[in-house]
Design an enzyme around this catalytic site. Structure first.
Site, short mmCIF file in Angstrom:
data_model
loop_
_atom_site.label_atom_id
_atom_site.label_comp_id
_atom_site.label_asym_id
_atom_site.label_seq_id
_atom_site.Cartn_x
_atom_site.Cartn_y
_atom_site.Cartn_z
CB CYS A 126 9.30 -62.93 0.57
SG CYS A 126 9.92 -62.42 -1.33
CG HIS A 265 6.27 -60.79 1.88
ND1 HIS A 265 7.06 -59.87 2.14
CD2 HIS A 265 6.73 -60.59 -0.04
CE1 HIS A 265 7.89 -59.69 0.85
NE2 HIS A 265 7.92 -60.21 0.12
CG ASN A 295 9.62 -58.26 -2.54
OD1 ASN A 295 9.65 -57.89 -1.17
ND2 ASN A 295 8.44 -58.62 -2.89
O1 UT7 Z 1 7.79 -61.62 -2.96
C1 UT7 Z 1 7.22 -62.20 -3.88
C2 UT7 Z 1 7.56 -61.63 -5.74
N1 UT7 Z 1 6.87 -60.73 -5.68
C3 UT7 Z 1 6.27 -60.60 -5.96
O2 UT7 Z 1 4.81 -61.33 -5.03
C4 UT7 Z 1 5.07 -60.07 -7.26
C5 UT7 Z 1 4.23 -60.12 -8.17
N2 UT7 Z 1 3.94 -60.01 -9.08
C6 UT7 Z 1 3.64 -58.29 -8.63
O3 UT7 Z 1 3.05 -57.73 -7.65
C7 UT7 Z 1 2.55 -57.89 -10.73
O4 UT7 Z 1 2.43 -58.84 -11.12
C8 UT7 Z 1 3.17 -57.15 -10.87
C9 UT7 Z 1 3.11 -55.37 -10.29
C10 UT7 Z 1 5.27 -56.83 -11.27
C11 UT7 Z 1 2.73 -56.22 -12.61
O5 UT7 Z 1 1.50 -56.21 -12.43
P1 UT7 Z 1 -0.10 -57.02 -13.29
O6 UT7 Z 1 -0.75 -55.98 -12.79
O7 UT7 Z 1 0.73 -58.01 -12.64
O8 UT7 Z 1 0.91 -55.86 -14.80
P2 UT7 Z 1 1.45 -56.90 -15.43
O9 UT7 Z 1 2.74 -57.15 -15.91
O10 UT7 Z 1 0.03 -57.36 -16.37
O11 UT7 Z 1 1.89 -56.00 -16.91
C12 UT7 Z 1 0.88 -55.13 -17.54
C13 UT7 Z 1 1.63 -53.49 -18.07
C14 UT7 Z 1 2.22 -54.53 -19.22
O12 UT7 Z 1 2.09 -53.60 -20.33
P3 UT7 Z 1 1.51 -54.24 -21.53
O13 UT7 Z 1 1.63 -55.42 -22.39
O14 UT7 Z 1 -0.53 -54.58 -21.08
O15 UT7 Z 1 0.64 -53.01 -22.85
C15 UT7 Z 1 3.22 -53.56 -18.42
O16 UT7 Z 1 4.29 -53.40 -19.43
O17 UT7 Z 1 1.58 -52.69 -17.38
C16 UT7 Z 1 3.23 -52.41 -18.44
N3 UT7 Z 1 3.95 -52.36 -16.69
C17 UT7 Z 1 3.89 -51.09 -16.63
N4 UT7 Z 1 3.97 -49.83 -16.90
C18 UT7 Z 1 4.18 -48.73 -16.03
C19 UT7 Z 1 4.92 -53.33 -16.47
N5 UT7 Z 1 5.76 -52.61 -15.13
C20 UT7 Z 1 5.39 -50.99 -15.36
C21 UT7 Z 1 5.34 -50.01 -14.40
N6 UT7 Z 1 4.82 -48.59 -15.59
N7 UT7 Z 1 6.92 -49.51 -13.72
#
Ligand code: UT7
Length: 338
Positions: A126, A265, A295
């Site tokens: 990125c 980014h 992204n």
């Molecule tokens: O370009 C550089 C690279 N990328 C980034 O910078 C991305 C960095 N990370 C992020 O943007 C975030 O960590 C994410 C958007 C990927 C995830 O957000 P989060 O607030 O960190 O969510 P999480 O991974 O802690 O997941 C929370 C919950 C989980 O369920 P449980 O375990 O709490 O029951 C996931 O299974 O959300 C669930 N979940 C979803 N639910 C609905 C994960 N993806 C989804 C989804 N739809 N697409």
């Protein structure tokens, strides 16, 4: 004994290096969060509140990364009032190349007819654009090249697992390009790049390289798809982009008050908000388009700059802070006087 010749250091002539033309290409097909609801167990509400993304672009079957790149590049070259033959070097940043080799920039060179250009690709995820600017500056300052085409192009829709809701909702396809050349005033005021290879396994394509060559098994296990520990990447992105922003400002001898526009980014609106709050820059100075494209890795920063300029958010004389973070981990920041 013959006396050693006296080496007199020539005073370094300072050359201002800047952007003389920008271009972007976004595939026409739009995939909305509602479309994704039909593919995986997700919701428009979850995606918007957790990421800020509403839709992303998806390339058509016939389009390759080099096509997206060439389309953005043609526009940048035209906006720079140059011809493809005027380009001395093409640097293409991508994590989704046409093939492992040859370099995708070579395919782009052929598509453009940029017959006088040397070519190479970089993988700075990125942060590709900031790395490219930093490299291009060295070539121009040394006098080796004059017109350098830098491109960020990604076709992530072909590399994400459309069954993995934790990643497939985040990414999109697109390309941005810029012609870098000597400028009379302003241009790149500072740049800073860095890396932390100890965190390389938090965001990667596990298979398809020399560690785990492609096999039936790797395909069955989906190891050729992008894998990410979202939470860890998130925390690191906020910390590193905050520090990197401060680095670019201090290297330029500027403070946040001097900055007219911040182009971070575009991975997640929550990362952007956390960074600008820590850096101490008001939200109205920050350009955001993650809602439209998701992204796009190396393409995100150039496309955002292109749109910020087009929309009048960046005007002549403005000072722009750019900052990015990605897989590697690698990061970069810079200040540009427009
Ligand atoms: O370009 C550089 C690279 N990328 C980034 O910078 C991305 C960095 N990370 C992020 O943007 C975030 O960590 C994410 C958007 C990927 C995830 O957000 P989060 O607030 O960190 O969510 P999480 O991974 O802690 O997941 C929370 C919950 C989980 O369920 P449980 O375990 O709490 O029951 C996931 O299974 O959300 C669930 N979940 C979803 N639910 C609905 C994960 N993806 C989804 C989804 N739809 N697409």
């Amino acid at each position: 004994m013959t006396p050693k010749p006296k080496i007199t250091k020539k005073p370094k002539k300072s050359i201002n290096v800047g952007i003389i033309g920008l271009g972007a290409y976004l595939p026409s097909k739009v995939m909305t969060n509602l479309d994704l609801e039909k593919l995986v167990d997700t919701s428009d509400e979850w995606i918007r509140t957790r990421t800020g993304i509403s839709e992303r672009r998806i390339a058509c079957k016939e389009e390759m990364t080099s096509d997206l790149a060439a389309n953005a590049a043609r526009m940048a070259i035209k906006n720079a009032k140059l011809e493809p033959a005027d380009i001395d070097l093409i640097i293409l940043a991508t994590i989704t190349p046409d093939m492992l080799f040859p370099a995708t920039s070579c395919f782009v060179q052929a598509k453009l007819g940029a017959v006088n250009a040397a070519c190479f690709d970089i993988n700075a995820a990125c942060s590709g654009f900031i790395h490219e600017l930093t490299i291009a500056q060295q070539f121009i300052e040394s006098g080796m090249y004059k017109n350098i085409l830098v491109i960020g192009a990604e076709l992530l829709s072909r590399f994400v697992d459309w069954k993995d809701r934790s990643t497939c909702v985040l990414f999109g396809d697109g390309a941005g390009a810029a012609v870098i050349a000597p400028v009379k005033r302003g241009g790149l005021l500072s740049s800073y790049i860095g890396a932390d290879g100890t965190k390389s396994r938090l965001l990667m394509f596990p298979a398809g390289g020399s560690v785990t060559p492609a096999s039936h098994e790797t395909v069955t296990q989906g190891l050729h798809f992008l894998k990410m520990e979202g939470n860890e990447v998130f925390k690191n992105a906020v910390r590193v982009m905050t520090n990197a922003s401060a680095q670019a400002l201090s290297r330029a001898g500027l403070t946040t008050e001097d900055i007219d526009c911040v182009i971070p980014h575009q991975a997640n609106i929550r990362i952007i908000e956390a960074v600008i709050q820590r850096v101490g820059i008001p939200a109205e100075k920050v350009f955001v388009n993650v809602e439209k494209y998701g992204n796009m890795s190396a393409a995100s920063a150039i496309v955002a700059l292109f749109e910020a300029v087009k929309e009048g958010r960046v005007k002549k004389g403005d000072k722009v802070l750019m900052v990015a973070f990605g897989s590697g981990f690698v990061w970069g920041s810079c200040v540009i006087e427009w």
